[in-house]
Structure formats: structure tokens, C-alpha cells
Write an enzyme that holds these catalytic residues in place. Structure first.
Site, PDB file in Angstrom:
ATOM      1  N   MET A   1       0.881  -2.662   4.045  1.00  0.00           N
ATOM      2  CA  MET A   1       0.192  -3.354   5.129  1.00  0.00           C
ATOM      3  C   MET A   1       0.826  -4.713   5.372  1.00  0.00           C
ATOM      4  O   MET A   1       1.408  -5.318   4.487  1.00  0.00           O
ATOM      5  CB  MET A   1      -1.285  -3.559   4.779  1.00  0.00           C
ATOM      6  CG  MET A   1      -2.127  -2.311   4.853  1.00  0.00           C
ATOM      7  SD  MET A   1      -3.851  -2.666   4.451  1.00  0.00           S
ATOM      8  CE  MET A   1      -4.281  -3.823   5.759  1.00  0.00           C
TER       9      MET A   1
ATOM     10  N   THR B   1       0.830  -1.203   0.000  1.00  0.00           N
ATOM     11  CA  THR B   1       0.000   0.000   0.000  1.00  0.00           C
ATOM     12  C   THR B   1       0.867   1.257   0.000  1.00  0.00           C
ATOM     13  O   THR B   1       1.721   1.428   0.860  1.00  0.00           O
ATOM     14  CB  THR B   1      -0.910   0.013   1.238  1.00  0.00           C
ATOM     15  OG1 THR B   1      -1.644  -1.213   1.290  1.00  0.00           O
ATOM     16  CG2 THR B   1      -1.880   1.188   1.182  1.00  0.00           C
TER      17      THR B   1
END
Length: 367
Positions: free
Chosen positions: A307, A188
Site C-alpha cells: 500500500m 502488504t
């Protein structure tokens, strides 16, 4: 404190579906919905949500234009929904350029292997980006002039550290190690982070580079082409049998695993389907572990924003061989998950702000 979400989509069915999924999490509250980009801009100003979920194709004003306007006036973490097509990939990259933080496939069955896992992923993504309030969109730190290219560069929505913080942080001292490979893993926030790093590398960078970005298979070819146009080094989507060349970066194809075979100096890439039980395709852990077997300690591995903890186990294997491991620092991450996992495990020797990582790599490997 609950995370207040504005759901934006021209489909009433999809708005209800997303709202119902998010409402299942007690930490998330859907405060309103909007049916087009113009309505989203107005409601973002009025309601000040913590997160906005945004469709790309909508009447009146599309999602990309809406993100640009929102980032000018009321910067808010935006999660885009995208179709898994080549055009969808290009549009999603434009949305990230405009300032969106993350994206998910619009078909939830493409997110995960089960409905329950897909629901959890959507909830987790919203909670992860809610922790980071974006700043006004700006270009990355100055880089060497890119080769001529038609697509516009990605402009990070929040990945640059404050100027004062960046100026206070000097480059790490050169270790004096001998290298044969640069390996970078991210998730991410990675598309913008990779651009920021790779545009600082010179065309004559003396080592091959491998890139692992969590991304669908239909996206990686478009992303590699975009990076290739922006960077002095060459960037391509990795193919099975690719010979590793200095000054070339190889992006792992989405949905598959990237490994090495052969000896350092003449190694080639193996692109494989891999085990369906592995959470990530491509997986940073798998590529890093393969690099440890082939290159031993002659690797600089960098873990950027993302993440989860993918990359931690592979980085540990690399460090056991004597490799250098760097992590992006918390202040400049979109999501401080993967770098944090490496740092907390005591594996990373450096924790660096994003704007100086490219320069630090050149200093360490090519200085």
C-alpha cells in the site's frame, strides 16, 4: 458498491469494536460476525463476504485452520489480527502461509500514533485487500532446494500469476550494467512475495541484498529466520554495524531505519531509530536514498506489492544516479500501491510478474 465484511473473533467486545470502526466508512458494510473458526467457515460459504477479519486464537477452531479451510472452498481476502509477540509473529506467518493477505496488531494503539489514524488504517487495509480475490493457495514457482529447516514455507494465497500469463512473459534483456547491491522494498503481501523472489537466488549470489518490509519490530526476527531456512542465500535481521557480504540478505528491523555508511565494497549498515515524523519504520525511501548516496548507480532496486507510495522518492534518487528500478506488475500484486507509484512516476524500467522476478534478478546481476 460497498465492501461486505465478516468479522471473526471470540471476544464479543472486539467484534463490536471492529464492526463499529468499519461501519464508520460508507464504503464498508459488516454483514455478520462469528465467534470461532468453524462458524467463520460456515458463514463464509453462506454469505460470500468480500473480506474477512480473523483473530488467530479462538476456541473450537483457531484462525489459521479456518483460513486454510476457507481458501480451499471459498477463497476470500483475509485480514488477520495478531498480538505483537514472538509467538504472535510465528502464528501470523503461519496465517499468511495458509492464505491470509495481510495482518494488523490486535491492540489498535500499536497501529498508529492516534486513534483517528488507527481507525483510518484499518478501513484502508480492508478496502485495499477487497480489490484482490485470492485464488486457491499454491506453492511458489519451483526454486532451488532449501537448506533443511523445521518451519514450513509460506505458500502464497494469490500472488502467482496464471500459468499462461507467466509463460508469455520472457525475462528482460540484460542491461550490461555493473552492480554492487540488490535492494528490495515491499509492504502488504510482501512476506510471500519476498519468499517467492529470494528462493530463486543461488547461494553464490555475487552481491549483498537489503530488504525493507513494513512489519512490526517483534516480527522481523522471526521472519528473517523463516526466510533463512527457506533460501539458498543467507538471511538475517540487520544489526547496527553489519558488514555487507555477497549472498547475504539483511532485513531491516521493524520500528527502526536502515542506512549505509562507508564505501562500496566495504560498506556497513547503520540501524537507527530515525525521526518519529516518518510514516514508515522501516522506510523504503530512507534505505533507497541512503543506497543512492553510498552506491550511486550500481544498484538494482525492486519495489514489490504494498500500500501507499513508500519507495517512490528513494527510487527516484537511485535512478538519478543511474540505478536500475524494477516494479512488480499489477496482476500479481496483493496491493498495487507501491509498485504503481514507481511505475506511474516513470521511474521503473521494468514491470514484471512476481514468479519471474527472482530469475530476472539472477539473469541481470549474476548471469
Amino acid at each position: 458498491m460497498t465492501i461486505r465484511v465478516l468479522v471473526v473473533d471470540d471476544s464479543g467486545f472486539f467484534r463490536r469494536r471492529v464492526s463499529e470502526i468499519l461501519a464508520q466508512d460508507p464504503l464498508i458494510e459488516v454483514i455478520d460476525t462469528a465467534a470461532d473458526g468453524r462458524e467463520a467457515i460456515n458463514k463464509a460459504k453462506m454469505l460470500r463476504p468480500d473480506v474477512i477479519t480473523m483473530d488467530i486464537e479462538m476456541p473450537v477452531m483457531d484462525g489459521i485452520s479456518a483460513v486454510r479451510e476457507i481458501m480451499k472452498d471459498t477463497p476470500t481476502p483475509v485480514l488477520m489480527f495478531s498480538s505483537l509477540t514472538h509467538e504472535g509473529a510465528r502464528a501470523t506467518l503461519e496465517a499468511l502461509e495458509a492464505g491470509a493477505m495481510d495482518f494488523l496488531p490486535k491492540r489498535f494503539e500499536d497501529i498508529a500514533r492516534s486513534k483517528e489514524e488507527a481507525i483510518l488504517q484499518l478501513q484502508q487495509r480492508v478496502k485495499a485487500i477487497a480489490r484482490r480475490r485470492p485464488r486457491l493457495a499454491s506453492r511458489p514457482a519451483s526454486a532451488p532446494p532449501p537448506r533443511p529447516v523445521s518451519p514450513a514455507p509460506l505458500r502464497p494465497g494469490r500472488t502467482e500469476a496464471p500459468a499462461a500469463a507467466t509463460e508469455r512473459r520472457s525475462l528482460p534483456r540484460r542491461s550490461g550494467k555493473s552492480y554492487q547491491l540488490l535492494a528490495i522494498g515491499t509492504s502488504t503481501g510482501g512476506p510471500v512475495a519476498l519468499q517467492t523472489v529470494l528462493t530463486r537466488l543461488p547461494a553464490n549470489f555475487p552481491h549483498p541484498i537489503v530488504l525493507v518490509q513494513h512489519m512490526p519490530g517483534t516480527f522481523t526476527s522471526a521472519f528473517a529466520a523463516r526466510l533463512d531456512g527457506l533460501c539458498q542465500i543467507r538471511v538475517k535481521e540487520a544489526e547496527d554495524g553489519d558488514a555487507l557480504r555477497p549472498g547475504h540478505a539483511y532485513l531491516a528491523p521493524g520500528g527502526r531505519q536502515m542506512l549505509f555508511e562507508g564505501r562500496p565494497g566495504s560498506a556497513r549498515l547503520r540501524i537507527m531509530d530515525g525521526n518519529d515524523k516518518v510514516n514508515y519504520k522501516p522506510s523504503v525511501d530512507i534505505t533507497f536514498a541512503s543506497a543512492a548516496k553510498t552506491y550511486g548507480g550500481r544498484v538494482l532496486a525492486v519495489v514489490l506489492t504494498g500500500m501507499g507510495a513508500d519507495g517512490r522518492d528513494g527510487a527516484r534518487l537511485l535512478k538519478d544516479q543511474g540505478a536500475s528500478i524494477w516494479a512488480q506488475d499489477e496482476d500479481t500484486c496483493v496491493v498495487y500501491g507501491m509498485p504503481q507509484a514507481v511505475a506511474r512516476a516513470g521511474i521503473a524500467t521494468e514491470s514484471l510478474p512476481l514468479p519471474i522476478i527472482g530469475e530476472a534478478i539472477v539473469n541481470e546481476m549474476a548471469g
